[in-house]
Scaffold this active site. Sequence first.
Site, mmCIF file in Angstrom:
data_model
loop_
_atom_site.group_PDB
_atom_site.id
_atom_site.type_symbol
_atom_site.label_atom_id
_atom_site.label_comp_id
_atom_site.label_asym_id
_atom_site.label_seq_id
_atom_site.Cartn_x
_atom_site.Cartn_y
_atom_site.Cartn_z
ATOM 1 N N ASP A 13 0.811 -1.220 0.000
ATOM 2 C CA ASP A 13 0.000 0.000 0.000
ATOM 3 C C ASP A 13 0.844 1.271 0.000
ATOM 4 O O ASP A 13 0.453 2.289 0.569
ATOM 5 C CB ASP A 13 -0.976 0.009 1.196
ATOM 6 C CG ASP A 13 -1.803 -1.260 1.236
ATOM 7 O OD1 ASP A 13 -2.216 -1.713 0.156
ATOM 8 O OD2 ASP A 13 -2.011 -1.807 2.337
ATOM 9 N N LYS A 16 1.766 1.995 -5.223
ATOM 10 C CA LYS A 16 2.290 1.413 -6.471
ATOM 11 C C LYS A 16 1.353 1.693 -7.639
ATOM 12 O O LYS A 16 1.792 1.969 -8.747
ATOM 13 C CB LYS A 16 2.479 -0.116 -6.298
ATOM 14 C CG LYS A 16 3.473 -0.481 -5.208
ATOM 15 C CD LYS A 16 3.576 -1.983 -5.012
ATOM 16 C CE LYS A 16 2.333 -2.611 -4.405
ATOM 17 N NZ LYS A 16 2.091 -2.250 -3.009
ATOM 18 N N GLY A 40 -4.677 -4.355 -3.548
ATOM 19 C CA GLY A 40 -5.690 -3.308 -3.693
ATOM 20 C C GLY A 40 -4.981 -2.025 -4.039
ATOM 21 O O GLY A 40 -4.165 -1.545 -3.266
ATOM 22 N N HIS A 41 -5.229 -1.520 -5.244
ATOM 23 C CA HIS A 41 -4.572 -0.283 -5.669
ATOM 24 C C HIS A 41 -5.641 0.765 -5.930
ATOM 25 O O HIS A 41 -6.540 0.545 -6.734
ATOM 26 C CB HIS A 41 -3.783 -0.501 -6.958
ATOM 27 C CG HIS A 41 -2.861 -1.682 -6.904
ATOM 28 N ND1 HIS A 41 -1.840 -1.782 -5.998
ATOM 29 C CD2 HIS A 41 -2.807 -2.811 -7.651
ATOM 30 C CE1 HIS A 41 -1.189 -2.918 -6.198
ATOM 31 N NE2 HIS A 41 -1.769 -3.567 -7.188
ATOM 32 N N GLN A 223 1.729 -6.472 -3.513
ATOM 33 C CA GLN A 223 2.319 -6.634 -2.182
ATOM 34 C C GLN A 223 3.658 -5.889 -2.093
ATOM 35 O O GLN A 223 3.809 -4.875 -2.736
ATOM 36 C CB GLN A 223 2.471 -8.120 -1.799
ATOM 37 C CG GLN A 223 1.140 -8.825 -1.597
ATOM 38 C CD GLN A 223 0.427 -9.118 -2.901
ATOM 39 O OE1 GLN A 223 0.984 -9.694 -3.824
ATOM 40 N NE2 GLN A 223 -0.820 -8.719 -3.003
HETATM 41 P P1 GDP Z 1 -0.771 0.218 -3.591
HETATM 42 O O1 GDP Z 1 -1.394 -1.033 -3.098
HETATM 43 O O2 GDP Z 1 0.714 0.264 -3.369
HETATM 44 O O3 GDP Z 1 -1.129 0.534 -5.015
HETATM 45 O O4 GDP Z 1 -1.342 1.407 -2.687
HETATM 46 P P2 GDP Z 1 -2.879 1.618 -2.237
HETATM 47 O O5 GDP Z 1 -3.642 2.136 -3.395
HETATM 48 O O6 GDP Z 1 -3.399 0.434 -1.516
HETATM 49 O O7 GDP Z 1 -2.687 2.732 -1.118
HETATM 50 C C1 GDP Z 1 -2.110 3.966 -1.405
HETATM 51 C C2 GDP Z 1 -3.159 5.073 -1.151
HETATM 52 O O8 GDP Z 1 -2.498 6.316 -1.082
HETATM 53 C C3 GDP Z 1 -4.186 5.214 -2.248
HETATM 54 O O9 GDP Z 1 -5.413 5.568 -1.662
HETATM 55 C C4 GDP Z 1 -3.656 6.358 -3.107
HETATM 56 O O10 GDP Z 1 -4.686 7.100 -3.758
HETATM 57 C C5 GDP Z 1 -2.997 7.214 -2.071
HETATM 58 N N1 GDP Z 1 -1.805 7.941 -2.512
HETATM 59 C C6 GDP Z 1 -0.836 7.556 -3.382
HETATM 60 N N2 GDP Z 1 0.140 8.480 -3.422
HETATM 61 C C7 GDP Z 1 -0.223 9.475 -2.560
HETATM 62 C C8 GDP Z 1 0.386 10.704 -2.131
HETATM 63 O O11 GDP Z 1 1.475 11.061 -2.550
HETATM 64 N N3 GDP Z 1 -0.305 11.435 -1.204
HETATM 65 C C9 GDP Z 1 -1.507 11.055 -0.697
HETATM 66 N N4 GDP Z 1 -2.103 11.815 0.212
HETATM 67 N N5 GDP Z 1 -2.087 9.903 -1.075
HETATM 68 C C10 GDP Z 1 -1.464 9.138 -1.985
HETATM 69 P P1 IMO Z 2 -0.981 -4.286 -2.200
HETATM 70 O O1 IMO Z 2 -0.594 -4.805 -3.566
HETATM 71 C C1 IMO Z 2 -0.896 -4.893 2.112
HETATM 72 C C2 IMO Z 2 -1.030 -9.041 3.538
HETATM 73 C C3 IMO Z 2 -2.271 -9.492 4.270
HETATM 74 C C4 IMO Z 2 -1.654 -10.517 5.223
HETATM 75 C C5 IMO Z 2 -0.569 -11.166 4.356
HETATM 76 C C6 IMO Z 2 -0.994 -12.483 3.708
HETATM 77 O O2 IMO Z 2 -2.238 -3.506 -2.171
HETATM 78 O O3 IMO Z 2 0.189 -3.572 -1.579
HETATM 79 P P2 IMO Z 2 -2.598 -13.070 1.681
HETATM 80 O O4 IMO Z 2 -4.073 -12.841 1.495
HETATM 81 O O5 IMO Z 2 -1.751 -12.447 0.619
HETATM 82 O O6 IMO Z 2 -2.254 -14.507 1.915
HETATM 83 O O7 IMO Z 2 -2.247 -12.331 3.078
HETATM 84 O O8 IMO Z 2 -0.250 -10.209 3.353
HETATM 85 N N1 IMO Z 2 -1.277 -8.458 2.198
HETATM 86 C C7 IMO Z 2 -1.185 -7.154 1.915
HETATM 87 N N2 IMO Z 2 -0.945 -6.095 2.724
HETATM 88 N N3 IMO Z 2 -1.050 -4.701 0.799
HETATM 89 C C8 IMO Z 2 -1.265 -5.756 -0.040
HETATM 90 O O9 IMO Z 2 -1.288 -5.634 -1.371
HETATM 91 C C9 IMO Z 2 -1.384 -7.049 0.525
HETATM 92 N N4 IMO Z 2 -1.616 -8.293 0.019
HETATM 93 C C10 IMO Z 2 -1.527 -9.140 1.049
HETATM 94 O O10 IMO Z 2 -2.866 -8.439 4.967
HETATM 95 O O11 IMO Z 2 -1.007 -9.877 6.283
HETATM 96 MG MG MG Z 3 -2.836 -1.646 -1.729
#
Ligand code: GDP
Ligand code: IMO
Ligand code: MG
Length: 428
Positions: A13, A16, A40-41, A223
Site C-alpha cells: 500500500d 504502487k 488493492g490499488h 504486495q
Molecule cells: P498500492 O497497493 O501500493 O497501489 O497502494 P494503495 O492504493 O493500496 O494505497 C495507497 C493510497 O495512497 C491510495 O489511496 C492512493 O490514492 C494514495 N496515494 C498515493 N500516493 C499518494 C500521495 O502522494 N499522497 C496522498 N495523500 N495519497 C497518496
Molecule cells: P498491495 O498490492 C498490504 C497481507 C495481508 C496478510 C498477508 C498475507 O495492495 O500492496 P494473503 O491474502 O496475501 O495470503 O495475506 O499479506 N497483504 C497485503 N498487505 N497490501 C497488499 O497488497 C497485501 N496483500 C496481502 O494483509 O497480512
Molecule cells: Mg494496496
Amino acid sequence: MPAIVIIGAQWGDEGKGKATDLLGSRIDYVVKFNGGNNAGHTVVIGDEKYALHLLPSGILTEGVVPVIGNGVVIDIEVLFAELEALQARGLDTSKLLVSANAHVITHYHRTLDKVTERFLGKRQIGTTGRGIGPTYADKINRVGIRIQDLFDENILRQKVDGALDQKNHLLVKVYNRRAIGAEEVVDDLLSYAERLRPMVADTALELNRALDDGKTVLFEGGQATMLDVDHGTYPFVTSSNSTSGGASTGSGVAPNRIDRVIGIVKAYTTRVGAGPFPTELHDASGEWLRSKGFEFGTTTGRPRRTGWYDSPVARYSARINGVTDFVLTKLDVLTGLERIPVCVAYEVDGVRVDEVPVSQSDFHHAKPIYEEFPGWSEDISKARTFEDLPRAAQEYVLAIEELSGARISAIGVGPEREAIVVRHDLLG
Ligand code: GDP
Ligand code: IMO
Ligand code: MG
C-alpha cells in the site's frame, strides 16, 4: 529504457498503483507478475477513483496492453467482475492478455484460506481470505489448476478430482466442513472458458517479442518486499515473490532484460495483518497518521497499522530488489507535524543493529532508534518541483534519501495523478 519493474519497498500500500498510472502514457505493456486479488490499488484520475485488485493498474491508460503473467493466481469470477466494472465506466479492456500458465483460485482455495486462518487462532496471519496461500501451495505441490486446463475438460476433471481427493479429507475430518463436489468446481470453471479464451496467450513470448521490437514494458508488483515469501517477515507474508526477481519468474522475461527497478516507499510505514513492525505506533500519533493518510485497506477495509519511516527496511529493500530509484509517496500526510522521527537503526537486546536482522526473533524484539527532523506546516499538495517544497520538507527528503540506499526520484504530494514532484525522470 525498455523494461522497468515497480515494487513495494515496505509492507504494501505504498502507492504502487499511482506510480504505475503516472508512467502509463509512456508504456506499451503493463504486467502483473505476482499475487492476485489480495492486492488493492487505488488510483485517482481527475474526479474518478478506481480500486483495482487483480488487474494491473496500467489498464486505466488508453493504448497500454495489460498483461496478467504466469506468476499470478487468478480468481476468474473476480477477473470478469473487475473487467465489467471498468467497461461500465467506459474503459477499453479489450487488450488484456492472460498467461495460459497462470494458476486458478477456486472455491476450495478460498474456503481453505478462511478455515486455516480460523484454525490458527492467535497465530493467524490475517490474510485477505482470497485463497492466495492455498493456491500457491497447490502450485508448488504440483496439484494446481492452470488457465490452460480450462480448455481441456478431461484434464480439468482429472486435476480437480485429484486435488479434492485430499482436500475433502482435510475439510471434513480436520476442519469439520462439508465436502466440496468436483462437479460444481469443474462446472463453475468451464462456464468461463469461452469468454476467457480470446485473452489467453503465451505471454512470455509476447513480452519478449515486444522487448525485441523496442517496446517499453512495466512490471507492476503486488504486495511488497517485507511480504515476500522468501525475503519478508516469514511466516507473516504473502505466498509469492513480490520482490523484483519475481518479475522474471512471474513473466518469463529474463533478469538481464530488466533495466530499472523502482521502489515505492511511503514517507511513513503501514502494515495490514499480523507480524513484526518495529516502528509501529500505538498512540495518538499512530491514530493521526491513520486518519490523515486514510490508512484503511483497499481490499478488506481493515484499518492499517501505522508507524514512522524505517530506514533499515528501505535499505534492505534497496538491496534485495536492486532499487535504482525510489518514489517517496504521501509526503503531504506528514504536513503539520512539529518533529518527524525516522528510524535509523534498531536496538536488539541492548545492542545497536544497523540492518534488518536475519533472525526473526531479533526482528520481533527490535526497538527503533530514532533521529528527529523538523516538520513543516505549509500545504505542499500543489508543489510540482523540489524547490516548491518548504525547506524542512526538502531536508526530510534528503535525510531519508541518504539513509535509504537509492536516490529518491519522485515525491508524491497528494492522491491525484498530477500531485507529484519529479526530481529525475523515472524512464530516462
Ligand atoms: P498500492 O497497493 O501500493 O497501489 O497502494 P494503495 O492504493 O493500496 O494505497 C495507497 C493510497 O495512497 C491510495 O489511496 C492512493 O490514492 C494514495 N496515494 C498515493 N500516493 C499518494 C500521495 O502522494 N499522497 C496522498 N495523500 N495519497 C497518496
Ligand atoms: P498491495 O498490492 C498490504 C497481507 C495481508 C496478510 C498477508 C498475507 O495492495 O500492496 P494473503 O491474502 O496475501 O495470503 O495475506 O499479506 N497483504 C497485503 N498487505 N497490501 C497488499 O497488497 C497485501 N496483500 C496481502 O494483509 O497480512
Ligand atoms: Mg494496496
